[in-house]
Design a protein around this motif. Sequence first.
Motif, short mmCIF file in Angstrom:
data_model
loop_
_atom_site.label_atom_id
_atom_site.label_comp_id
_atom_site.label_asym_id
_atom_site.label_seq_id
_atom_site.Cartn_x
_atom_site.Cartn_y
_atom_site.Cartn_z
N HIS A 68 14.35 -0.77 3.83
CA HIS A 68 13.83 -2.08 4.26
C HIS A 68 12.58 -1.83 5.09
CE1 HIS A 68 16.34 -0.90 7.66
NE2 HIS A 68 15.91 -1.90 8.39
N ASP A 72 11.16 1.60 12.03
CA ASP A 72 11.98 2.77 12.32
C ASP A 72 12.56 3.43 11.06
OD1 ASP A 72 13.53 0.35 12.19
OD2 ASP A 72 15.23 1.41 13.05
N HIS A 73 12.32 2.80 9.91
CA HIS A 73 12.80 3.36 8.64
C HIS A 73 11.63 3.71 7.72
CE1 HIS A 73 17.11 2.14 9.12
NE2 HIS A 73 16.52 1.47 10.09
N ASP A 244 20.61 -0.62 7.33
CA ASP A 244 20.89 -1.54 8.43
C ASP A 244 21.60 -2.80 7.95
OD1 ASP A 244 19.72 0.26 10.10
OD2 ASP A 244 17.97 -0.94 10.62
N HIS A 274 23.35 0.39 10.59
CA HIS A 274 22.50 -0.04 11.72
C HIS A 274 22.75 0.73 13.02
CE1 HIS A 274 20.58 -3.60 14.10
NE2 HIS A 274 19.74 -2.61 13.90
N HIS A 275 22.71 2.05 12.91
CA HIS A 275 22.74 2.90 14.09
C HIS A 275 23.98 2.68 14.97
CE1 HIS A 275 18.73 2.99 12.55
NE2 HIS A 275 18.51 1.73 12.91
ZN LIG Z 1 17.00 0.47 11.88
#
Ligand SMILES: [Zn+2]
Length: 368
Positions: A68, A72-73, A244, A274-275
């Motif tokens: 997505h 951060d990705h 995520d 999602h972490h």
């Molecule tokens: Zn993320």
Amino acid sequence: MLYEVDFLPVGEGESSGDSICLRYSSDNGESWIVGVIDGGTKVTGEKVCSHVRDNYGTETIDFIVCTHPDQDHASGLSVVLEEMTVNKVLMHCPWDYVDHFYDSVTDGRVTKESLIQRLKEGHPYAHRVYELANEKNIPVHHAFSDGEAPNIPSLHIVGPSGNYYLEQVVNFRSINEITEDSIENTGLLKGLMEAARKAVNWISESWDDEKLVDPAEDATSNENNSSIILFFDFDGKKHLFTADAGVQALEEAANKIEELGFPLQEFSFVQTPHHGSKRNIGPTILNRLVGSPVSKDSAASFTTIISAAKDGEPKHPNKRVANAFARRGAKVIATQGSTICHHANGTPDRGWGKADPLPFYSDVEDDD
Ligand SMILES: [Zn+2]
């Protein structure tokens, strides 16, 4: 079948991200298929290149996945595309799909062209990946569970479906003019994060008394719910990569996995979405995907890895989420600054030590 799945640490301080390198071989290591799922930030992108070079001994990556468009990705993937030979890119290109949702997002004052522009500018990292792929003549595969198959051995796209994706994209921040940058500029995000940090109290939780609840339908962003969800069948060892995705997106993926003829609850590996946020997972979807709680002395039946920043707690990972996976038979491991390798027996020995699983926490955040 041999496989190695490596979760690289992403981010500084408390902001998390995803970057996963993997390779697998059906001929006992004679030849390997190499993939990268998300590239974290720019700094992580460099780490991805050296990881693939040093541990997989190649300059060629068969496929990269941009799950997505969040920074951060997506942002590290442009570094990977610049430095390595990449054969295929799996991603979504919302600026290409405007015809499919134009009617449902505009009141007539916004032109198609300006909408396309907004989507490109609102997702600069994903758009850069797309531009680089085009410049280098790398095929871009639009990854939908009901679309064309990606033609990558062992891999099935199990989410999102085309329709589900379009439902998410019309609510993207880029379309609704509130970009991540503008939130940051107002200081709103900072304020919210500080408030969240202050509010943490602790309550006790036991194996038989789950404190995790099913999140509200809008608990995670539409961008997160648009995540590409990947299912690998490594000769019966089933692996699920969730990026995520939130509960609804995971329910869709579960339907797709069953539709493909695979049973749920028999995974070797499931990525914690999602972490490790408690906004993306709840007891109902977990019971369906990985099974109901088991007794405390049962041996772990699968592994989950949480890609979380070193100082991401209490949000990433949330202890209720870590406990919820453990309660259902998972060995729970978090990156928290280290590269974590999950691999089949018989893969080349790197001389790495064993990663310590997270404990079962008897105190969890009281942050409702
Ligand atoms: Zn993320």
